[in-house]
Write an enzyme that holds these catalytic residues in place. Structure first.
Site, short mmCIF file in Angstrom:
data_model
loop_
_atom_site.label_atom_id
_atom_site.label_comp_id
_atom_site.label_asym_id
_atom_site.label_seq_id
_atom_site.Cartn_x
_atom_site.Cartn_y
_atom_site.Cartn_z
N ALA A 129 -12.87 0.31 -16.33
CA ALA A 129 -13.95 1.18 -16.82
C ALA A 129 -13.40 2.22 -17.79
O ALA A 129 -13.98 2.47 -18.86
CB ALA A 129 -14.64 1.86 -15.64
N THR A 185 -8.53 6.49 -3.26
CA THR A 185 -7.81 6.47 -1.98
C THR A 185 -8.70 5.86 -0.91
O THR A 185 -9.91 6.11 -0.89
CB THR A 185 -7.38 7.89 -1.54
OG1 THR A 185 -6.94 7.83 -0.17
CG2 THR A 185 -8.50 8.91 -1.62
N ASP A 202 -8.61 6.76 2.08
CA ASP A 202 -8.80 7.76 3.15
C ASP A 202 -10.12 8.53 3.07
O ASP A 202 -10.52 9.15 4.06
CB ASP A 202 -7.66 8.79 3.11
CG ASP A 202 -6.30 8.17 3.41
OD1 ASP A 202 -6.26 7.00 3.80
OD2 ASP A 202 -5.28 8.87 3.26
N MET A 244 -5.55 3.46 9.35
CA MET A 244 -5.00 4.46 8.43
C MET A 244 -5.95 5.63 8.28
O MET A 244 -7.06 5.62 8.80
CB MET A 244 -4.72 3.83 7.07
CG MET A 244 -3.43 3.03 7.05
SD MET A 244 -3.04 2.51 5.38
CE MET A 244 -1.39 1.86 5.61
N GLY A 245 -5.52 6.60 7.51
CA GLY A 245 -6.36 7.77 7.27
C GLY A 245 -5.56 9.05 7.30
O GLY A 245 -6.09 10.13 7.08
N LYS A 292 -18.27 -1.31 31.69
CA LYS A 292 -17.82 -2.38 30.80
C LYS A 292 -16.50 -2.95 31.27
O LYS A 292 -15.67 -2.23 31.80
CB LYS A 292 -17.67 -1.84 29.38
CG LYS A 292 -18.96 -1.32 28.82
CD LYS A 292 -18.78 -0.86 27.40
CE LYS A 292 -20.11 -0.30 26.89
NZ LYS A 292 -20.11 0.00 25.50
N HIS A 331 -0.88 -2.04 6.72
CA HIS A 331 -1.19 -2.16 5.29
C HIS A 331 -2.18 -3.26 4.94
O HIS A 331 -2.63 -3.33 3.79
CB HIS A 331 0.10 -2.33 4.49
CG HIS A 331 0.85 -1.03 4.37
ND1 HIS A 331 1.62 -0.54 5.39
CD2 HIS A 331 0.91 -0.11 3.38
CE1 HIS A 331 2.14 0.63 5.03
NE2 HIS A 331 1.72 0.91 3.82
N ARG A 361 -5.18 -2.01 3.19
CA ARG A 361 -5.21 -1.56 1.79
C ARG A 361 -5.46 -2.71 0.80
O ARG A 361 -5.74 -2.45 -0.37
CB ARG A 361 -3.89 -0.85 1.45
CG ARG A 361 -3.77 0.54 2.03
CD ARG A 361 -3.38 1.57 0.99
NE ARG A 361 -2.10 1.30 0.42
CZ ARG A 361 -0.98 1.98 0.72
NH1 ARG A 361 -1.03 2.97 1.58
NH2 ARG A 361 0.14 1.69 0.13
O1 F6P Z 1 -3.15 7.66 1.41
C1 F6P Z 1 -3.45 6.34 1.65
C2 F6P Z 1 -2.64 5.79 2.81
O2 F6P Z 1 -2.99 4.45 2.98
C3 F6P Z 1 -2.76 6.56 4.11
O3 F6P Z 1 -3.91 6.23 4.83
C4 F6P Z 1 -1.49 6.17 4.79
O4 F6P Z 1 -1.08 7.14 5.73
C5 F6P Z 1 -0.50 6.10 3.68
O5 F6P Z 1 -1.26 5.82 2.51
C6 F6P Z 1 0.58 5.08 3.85
O6 F6P Z 1 1.45 5.18 2.76
P1 F6P Z 1 2.60 4.16 2.40
O7 F6P Z 1 1.96 2.91 1.90
O8 F6P Z 1 3.38 4.85 1.36
O9 F6P Z 1 3.35 3.91 3.66
#
Ligand code: F6P
Length: 325
Positions: free
Chosen positions: A25, A129, A131, A173-174, A217, A255, A258
């Site tokens: 974009a 991000t 997060d 994550m977060g 439960k 990961h 992500r």
């Molecule tokens: O900021 C995004 C994030 O995915 C967080 O949720 C997580 O704590 C961090 O990055 C992990 O980072 P890396 O990939 O550098 O281990």
């Protein structure tokens, strides 16, 4: 103010699904408005090392549907130093980059704010991000995709949790924000979420157990926000110790959260804010993040965007509690 002819674009920090849609974009809207677009590889690190290449509209073909970032990304230690920032500035002068669009999370936009202040450079940020922890925008690029990924994973864990009648602690994550944990718990029908926003003086595990884990439960899923000290392992160990009869398992999603194709929502957010970044530069805006609030594009000053206290709707805690009985 000097005329802006060339705009640099980079991705920084943790990658997020939708970053490619944002690069697309920015590139296409920028070229359409008559700017030259220069892609900077490997985030701030690449700006320091001069990893720059001019982009055409073709360079961003067929990337809207892909995860990760074609520009690569990095968490640059060097950019935290004055010497590193100076080297990055030298690259900008050499490449004749007049303004910068930075796609990244809290740390990346904080870096952009300091860089912009130090060298008086127009910088515009995009909230990239998973997060969702940037202040002033309802959502961030990558958050929706990751939320859906987590929900899909928890749905699968539910099958085996039910079959074996087990308690699962699922870590997501977060970092310092519980948006992913709380909302994925609601969306997947989990029994509880343990999040930083609610980790006050109350011992959450105690609270959770006193609510009658397994009262009605046979299996149970608790979504836990990652934390160096009290993540999913910590809570699982405590339950094992204090309630040896329970069959406890832990899944750390890590990961895999992500990666993957960005959702339609993230592609739209990335396209809107990427387009908005170029419009902001045309209007003479600088040192702001382009976000979306109540379906409207908003310009949030960097100093506000990087605040660590993005409001968390406490009602979500009550909703999960009441719906998981
Ligand atoms: O900021 C995004 C994030 O995915 C967080 O949720 C997580 O704590 C961090 O990055 C992990 O980072 P890396 O990939 O550098 O281990």
């Amino acid at each position: 103010m000097a005329t802006i002819k060339t705009i640099g674009v980079l991705t920084s920090g943790g990658d997020a699904p939708g970053m490619n849609a944002a690069i697309r974009a920015v590139t296409r809207a920028g070229i359409a408005k008559g700017f030259k677009i220069k892609a900077v590889y490997r985030g701030w690190e690449g700006l320091i090392n001069g990893e720059v290449r001019e982009f055409t509209t073709e360079d961003v073909s067929c990337i809207i549907n892909t995860g990760g970032t074609i520009l690569r990304t990095a968490r640059s230690e060097k950019f935290r130093t004055e010497a590193g920032m100076r080297q990055a500035y030298d690259t900008m002068c050499r490449e004749q980059i007049d303004a910068l669009v930075v796609i990244g999370g809290n740390g990346s936009l904080r870096g952009a704010m300091e860089f912009a202040q130090m060298f008086d450079i127009p910088c515009v940020g995009l909230p990239g991000t998973i997060d969702n922890d940037l202040y002033g925008t309802d959502s961030t690029i990558g958050y929706d995709t990751t939320l859906n990924t987590i929900v899909e994973c928890v749905d699968r864990i539910r099958d085996t949790a039910t079959s074996h009648e087990r308690i699962f602690f699922v870590e997501v994550m977060g970092r310092d924000a519980g948006f992913l944990a709380q909302n994925s718990a609601i969306a997947s029908g989990a029994e509880a979420a343990i999040i930083p926003e609610d980790r006050t003086d109350v011992d959450q595990l105690e609270q959770f157990l006193s609510r009658g884990i397994r009262k009605s439960k046979k299996s149970c899923i608790v979504v836990v926000s990652e934390s160096p000290k009290c993540g999913a392992m910590y809570y699982a160990d405590r339950v094992r110790k204090e309630f040896p009869d329970y069959d406890v398992r832990v899944t750390i999603l890590g990961h895999l959260q992500r990666g993957g194709r960005p959702s339609a929502r993230d592609r739209i957010l990335a396209s809107e804010t990427g387009y908005g970044a170029i419009e902001a530069i045309v209007q003479g805006q600088r040192n702001i993040m382009v976000g979306v609030r109540n379906n409207e594009i908003v310009y949030v000053p960097f100093s506000e965007a990087v605040r660590s206290d993005k409001p968390f709707d406490k009602k979500l805690i009550k909703i999960l509690d009441d719906l998981s009985i």
